[in-house]
Enzyme design. Structure first.
Site, PDB file in Angstrom:
ATOM      1  N   ASP A  30     -13.592 -15.424  -6.328  1.00 16.27           N
ATOM      2  CA  ASP A  30     -12.842 -15.297  -5.065  1.00 16.27           C
ATOM      3  C   ASP A  30     -13.299 -16.405  -4.134  1.00 16.27           C
ATOM      4  O   ASP A  30     -14.442 -16.873  -4.218  1.00 16.27           O
ATOM      5  CB  ASP A  30     -13.071 -13.913  -4.432  1.00 16.27           C
ATOM      6  CG  ASP A  30     -11.945 -13.524  -3.471  1.00 16.27           C
ATOM      7  OD1 ASP A  30     -11.164 -12.615  -3.808  1.00 16.27           O
ATOM      8  OD2 ASP A  30     -11.851 -14.147  -2.388  1.00 16.27           O
ATOM      9  N   THR A  85      -0.112 -12.005  -2.354  1.00 13.36           N
ATOM     10  CA  THR A  85       1.202 -12.631  -2.151  1.00 13.36           C
ATOM     11  C   THR A  85       1.834 -11.981  -0.918  1.00 13.36           C
ATOM     12  O   THR A  85       2.804 -11.235  -1.033  1.00 13.36           O
ATOM     13  CB  THR A  85       2.113 -12.437  -3.376  1.00 13.36           C
ATOM     14  OG1 THR A  85       2.083 -11.036  -3.763  1.00 13.36           O
ATOM     15  CG2 THR A  85       1.673 -13.270  -4.556  1.00 13.36           C
ATOM     16  N   LEU A 150      -0.995  -0.310 -10.220  1.00 12.98           N
ATOM     17  CA  LEU A 150      -1.979   0.651  -9.701  1.00 12.98           C
ATOM     18  C   LEU A 150      -1.599   1.112  -8.304  1.00 12.98           C
ATOM     19  O   LEU A 150      -0.958   0.394  -7.536  1.00 12.98           O
ATOM     20  CB  LEU A 150      -3.381   0.040  -9.695  1.00 12.98           C
ATOM     21  CG  LEU A 150      -3.708  -1.077  -8.708  1.00 12.98           C
ATOM     22  CD1 LEU A 150      -4.049  -0.566  -7.323  1.00 12.98           C
ATOM     23  CD2 LEU A 150      -4.875  -1.883  -9.234  1.00 12.98           C
ATOM     24  N   PHE A 253       7.650  11.711  -4.451  1.00 14.82           N
ATOM     25  CA  PHE A 253       8.138  10.650  -3.549  1.00 14.82           C
ATOM     26  C   PHE A 253       9.333  11.112  -2.742  1.00 14.82           C
ATOM     27  O   PHE A 253      10.191  10.326  -2.357  1.00 14.82           O
ATOM     28  CB  PHE A 253       8.461   9.362  -4.332  1.00 14.82           C
ATOM     29  CG  PHE A 253       7.352   8.354  -4.194  1.00 14.82           C
ATOM     30  CD1 PHE A 253       6.084   8.649  -4.654  1.00 14.82           C
ATOM     31  CD2 PHE A 253       7.550   7.131  -3.571  1.00 14.82           C
ATOM     32  CE1 PHE A 253       5.043   7.754  -4.500  1.00 14.82           C
ATOM     33  CE2 PHE A 253       6.518   6.221  -3.407  1.00 14.82           C
ATOM     34  CZ  PHE A 253       5.259   6.547  -3.879  1.00 14.82           C
ATOM     35  N   GLY A 257       8.754  12.037   6.230  1.00 14.37           N
ATOM     36  CA  GLY A 257       7.663  11.831   7.189  1.00 14.37           C
ATOM     37  C   GLY A 257       7.751  10.453   7.797  1.00 14.37           C
ATOM     38  O   GLY A 257       8.841   9.907   7.994  1.00 14.37           O
ATOM     39  N   CYS A 264       1.991  -3.533   0.018  1.00 13.75           N
ATOM     40  CA  CYS A 264       2.904  -3.783  -1.101  1.00 13.75           C
ATOM     41  C   CYS A 264       4.365  -3.479  -0.786  1.00 13.75           C
ATOM     42  O   CYS A 264       5.173  -4.395  -0.684  1.00 13.75           O
ATOM     43  CB  CYS A 264       2.455  -3.001  -2.330  1.00 13.75           C
ATOM     44  SG  CYS A 264       0.951  -3.685  -3.055  1.00 13.75           S
ATOM     45  N   ARG A 334      -3.095  -2.420   6.146  1.00 16.95           N
ATOM     46  CA  ARG A 334      -2.006  -3.396   6.204  1.00 16.95           C
ATOM     47  C   ARG A 334      -0.685  -2.650   6.445  1.00 16.95           C
ATOM     48  O   ARG A 334      -0.358  -1.709   5.754  1.00 16.95           O
ATOM     49  CB  ARG A 334      -1.938  -4.195   4.887  1.00 16.95           C
ATOM     50  CG  ARG A 334      -3.091  -5.155   4.744  1.00 16.95           C
ATOM     51  CD  ARG A 334      -3.048  -5.898   3.413  1.00 16.95           C
ATOM     52  NE  ARG A 334      -3.411  -5.055   2.286  1.00 16.95           N
ATOM     53  CZ  ARG A 334      -3.559  -5.510   1.044  1.00 16.95           C
ATOM     54  NH1 ARG A 334      -3.356  -6.780   0.772  1.00 16.95           N
ATOM     55  NH2 ARG A 334      -3.895  -4.698   0.065  1.00 16.95           N
TER      56      ARG A 334
HETATM   57  N1  LIG Z   1      -3.195  -3.424  -3.669  1.00 16.37           N
HETATM   58  C1  LIG Z   1      -2.380  -2.814  -4.527  1.00 16.37           C
HETATM   59  O1  LIG Z   1      -2.273  -1.595  -4.568  1.00 16.37           O
HETATM   60  C2  LIG Z   1      -1.580  -3.633  -5.508  1.00 16.37           C
HETATM   61  C3  LIG Z   1      -0.946  -2.976  -6.582  1.00 16.37           C
HETATM   62  C4  LIG Z   1      -0.186  -3.735  -7.466  1.00 16.37           C
HETATM   63  C5  LIG Z   1       0.004  -5.083  -7.245  1.00 16.37           C
HETATM   64  N2  LIG Z   1      -0.594  -5.669  -6.170  1.00 16.37           N
HETATM   65  C6  LIG Z   1      -0.397  -7.107  -5.974  1.00 16.37           C
HETATM   66  O2  LIG Z   1      -1.611  -7.738  -6.302  1.00 16.37           O
HETATM   67  C7  LIG Z   1      -1.804  -8.904  -5.503  1.00 16.37           C
HETATM   68  C8  LIG Z   1      -3.137  -8.813  -4.786  1.00 16.37           C
HETATM   69  O3  LIG Z   1      -3.075  -7.706  -3.913  1.00 16.37           O
HETATM   70  P1  LIG Z   1      -4.387  -7.129  -3.202  1.00 16.37           P
HETATM   71  O4  LIG Z   1      -3.967  -5.880  -2.517  1.00 16.37           O
HETATM   72  O5  LIG Z   1      -5.503  -7.102  -4.170  1.00 16.37           O
HETATM   73  O6  LIG Z   1      -4.648  -8.286  -2.111  1.00 16.37           O
HETATM   74  P2  LIG Z   1      -6.027  -8.622  -1.353  1.00 16.37           P
HETATM   75  O7  LIG Z   1      -5.619  -9.392  -0.156  1.00 16.37           O
HETATM   76  O8  LIG Z   1      -6.836  -7.383  -1.219  1.00 16.37           O
HETATM   77  O9  LIG Z   1      -6.797  -9.577  -2.366  1.00 16.37           O
HETATM   78  C9  LIG Z   1      -6.462 -10.892  -2.630  1.00 16.37           C
HETATM   79  C10 LIG Z   1      -7.745 -11.673  -2.873  1.00 16.37           C
HETATM   80  O10 LIG Z   1      -7.440 -12.975  -3.351  1.00 16.37           O
HETATM   81  C11 LIG Z   1      -8.407 -13.871  -2.813  1.00 16.37           C
HETATM   82  N3  LIG Z   1      -7.909 -15.250  -2.912  1.00 16.37           N
HETATM   83  C12 LIG Z   1      -6.959 -15.870  -2.181  1.00 16.37           C
HETATM   84  N4  LIG Z   1      -6.787 -17.126  -2.604  1.00 16.37           N
HETATM   85  C13 LIG Z   1      -7.628 -17.316  -3.645  1.00 16.37           C
HETATM   86  C14 LIG Z   1      -7.903 -18.408  -4.519  1.00 16.37           C
HETATM   87  N5  LIG Z   1      -7.239 -19.560  -4.412  1.00 16.37           N
HETATM   88  N6  LIG Z   1      -8.839 -18.254  -5.473  1.00 16.37           N
HETATM   89  C15 LIG Z   1      -9.510 -17.089  -5.604  1.00 16.37           C
HETATM   90  N7  LIG Z   1      -9.287 -16.019  -4.799  1.00 16.37           N
HETATM   91  C16 LIG Z   1      -8.363 -16.125  -3.851  1.00 16.37           C
HETATM   92  C17 LIG Z   1      -8.583 -13.373  -1.389  1.00 16.37           C
HETATM   93  O11 LIG Z   1      -9.782 -13.852  -0.819  1.00 16.37           O
HETATM   94  C18 LIG Z   1      -8.603 -11.855  -1.616  1.00 16.37           C
HETATM   95  O12 LIG Z   1      -9.900 -11.365  -1.842  1.00 16.37           O
HETATM   96  C19 LIG Z   1      -0.576  -8.965  -4.594  1.00 16.37           C
HETATM   97  O13 LIG Z   1       0.400  -9.772  -5.199  1.00 16.37           O
HETATM   98  C20 LIG Z   1      -0.113  -7.535  -4.555  1.00 16.37           C
HETATM   99  O14 LIG Z   1       1.253  -7.422  -4.224  1.00 16.37           O
HETATM  100  C21 LIG Z   1      -1.390  -4.986  -5.310  1.00 16.37           C
END
Ligand SMILES: NC(=O)c1ccc[n+]([C@@H]2O[C@H](COP(=O)([O-])OP(=O)(O)OC[C@H]3O[C@@H](n4cnc5c(N)ncnc54)[C@H](O)[C@@H]3O)[C@@H](O)[C@H]2O)c1
Length: 439
Positions: A30, A85, A150, A253, A257, A264, A334
């Site tokens: 990271d 993203t 997830l 779902f 509410g 997401c 968020r």
């Molecule tokens: N959170 C969820 O429940 C979930 C579920 C399914 C899919 N997703 C998808 O997964 C992706 C990540 O979501 P998240 O909730 O974990 O986001 P997050 O913001 O918690 O984590 C993203 C991480 O990526 C790191 N990062 C950014 N640029 C980087 C780089 N160039 N190299 C290495 N690390 C880098 C950031 O520092 C951060 O720790 C998104 O596309 C999201 O839509 C999330």
């Protein structure tokens, strides 16, 4: 297998620790130095049930480590891309800069035969573009899209026991080789009989956005029914129970509410609409604009309901907000509907006390203008109204009799239709909820 996980947020950190649990040798990369330090010291940088224990176990096994240096991913043969993203500022589209930066830095360490497996949620077409880049720079390196489903609050369980695996693969030999690597890394999960959908890039990317759009639509459908119920005096909870008995519809779902939020669903449906527009198919998804509108209207309605309950004015009224994370069992704030409502109430003159079992530190950091307290009792001290906005179990289980002694007025607004109305009314509370008759 030696693997790397690029991006260690809610998705990546859990994925990295889970892959180590499955026996792989994992490095999590990271760019956030503080996050990497915390993870390396077995401190979870976010709240997720079971994650800290899993992290400690995986680090203890010697199969997991974290780094800020992409060079540490050099030995890995499979690289999962899990970076964020988010929504672009001022636009509906997804901001792909983190995915692009991760891909660029990965190119420095990729070897022929390596597989890049995207897990982030991306606009359809992204995988094909990244695959060109990967093959162009490192002949023999491969790319697959393996979207993640997830749920926060169940992330560990969902990662180790997903309800399906989706592989978006290149055609021909590359796709077959990529599939073999994915089947190997997920061998335990595959052996458990988990359904697999093996498809092309575009379908795999769309499975994720289509799934989230469906879930968002289901929530907004029942919330639209709640609006109708409010207009007619009908009861949305009974309505949901009744239509949910039809197994073509299902009860999940379908809880009316305050609607959906988080990192997401809102940004994913907007990015989907934006992408459809770019592809000349925007009409297909215009309904999602209404899904989004219905969802946002619930937040406004909640504030109106609070004003109604507070005798028509919020000025100087003490309001307790129970729950601030976008959902229970998470500290993720968020686009949290609860915080949106709390901020609106405060801006309209209410004295708001917010509490949440896990999100307190995040709120203090991101919303310093809100007063955060540790317990429901502190939040409700001499309150004119209590709002349940995130349905944590400890709030659902509150004893309305004892809780009644701390407030000034026994008025509860159930923003999640999660409380036992009869119990609260029996304890002398006036109970209001979205989509339900007033008491
Ligand atoms: N959170 C969820 O429940 C979930 C579920 C399914 C899919 N997703 C998808 O997964 C992706 C990540 O979501 P998240 O909730 O974990 O986001 P997050 O913001 O918690 O984590 C993203 C991480 O990526 C790191 N990062 C950014 N640029 C980087 C780089 N160039 N190299 C290495 N690390 C880098 C950031 O520092 C951060 O720790 C998104 O596309 C999201 O839509 C999330």
């Amino acid at each position: 297998m030696k693997i790397s996980v690029i991006g260690c947020g809610y998705l990546g950190a859990v994925h990295a620790a889970s892959m180590a649990e499955l026996g792989h040798d994992v490095v999590g990369i990271d760019v956030d130095r503080l996050k990497v330090e915390a993870l390396q010291q077995a401190r979870a940088p976010f709240y997720e049930p079971g994650f800290e224990e899993l992290l400690a176990r995986s680090l203890g096994s010697g199969r997991l480590r974290f780094s800020v240096d992409m060079a540490d991913a050099r030995d890995a043969v499979l690289h999962f891309v899990c970076v964020g993203t988010p929504q672009k500022r001022g636009e509906y589209a997804a901001d792909l800069r983190y995915v692009e930066a991760a891909a660029e830095s990965l190119l420095e360490v990729l070897k022929p035969g390596d597989l890049v497996a995207g897990k982030s949620t991306v606009p359809v077409g992204t995988a094909a573009r990244l695959a060109e880049l990967v093959r162009g720079k490192v002949p023999g390196a491969m790319l697959a899209w393996n979207p993640e489903f997830l749920r926060e609050g169940y992330a560990v369980q969902d990662t180790l026991h997903p309800d399906r695996l989706v592989y978006g693969l290149a055609p021909g030999d590359e796709g077959q080789a990529a599939r073999a690597l994915l089947d190997e890394v997920y061998a335990t999960i595959v052996a458990a009989g988990t359904p697999q959908v093996v498809t092309d890039y575009a379908t795999a990317e769309m499975v994720k956005t289509a799934a989230n759009s469906f879930l968002a639509t289901k929530i907004s459908f029942i919330n639209a029914m709640a609006e109708l119920c409010e207009a007619t005096g009908a009861d949305v909870k009974q309505l949901a129970d009744a239509i949910g008995h039809d197994d073509r519809i299902g009860r999940k779902f379908l809880n009316a509410g305050l609607g959906f939020g988080g990192g997401c669903l809102p940004k994913d449906i907007r990015a989907f609409m934006a992408r459809a527009g770019e592809l000349g198919a925007d009409q297909a998804l215009t309904f999602l604009r209404e899904v989004d509108n219905i969802n946002m209207r619930r937040r406004i309605r909640m504030v109106e309901l609070a004003r109604e309950v507070c005798d028509g004015s919020l000025l100087g009224k003490r309001v307790a907000v129970l729950g601030a994370a976008f959902k229970p069992d998470s500290d993720d704030i968020r686009d949290s509907p609860a915080l949106n409502v709390a901020a609106q109430l405060q801006l309209q003159g209410a004295v708001v006390q917010v509490t949440d079992p896990a999100a307190g530190d995040n709120i203090r950091r991101s919303w310093p203008q809100l007063d955060v307290v540790d317990t429901a009792e502190e939040a409700a001290h001499r309150a004119d109204a209590v709002l349940l906005l995130t349905e944590w179990k400890q709030y659902r289980d509150l004893d309305p009799v004892a809780f009644g002694s701390v407030v000034r007025q026994k008025r509860v607004l159930d923003g999640r239709n999660a409380l036992d109305r009869d119990r609260w009314e029996a304890a002398g509370w006036s109970y209001r909820a979205l989509g339900r008759r007033g008491g």
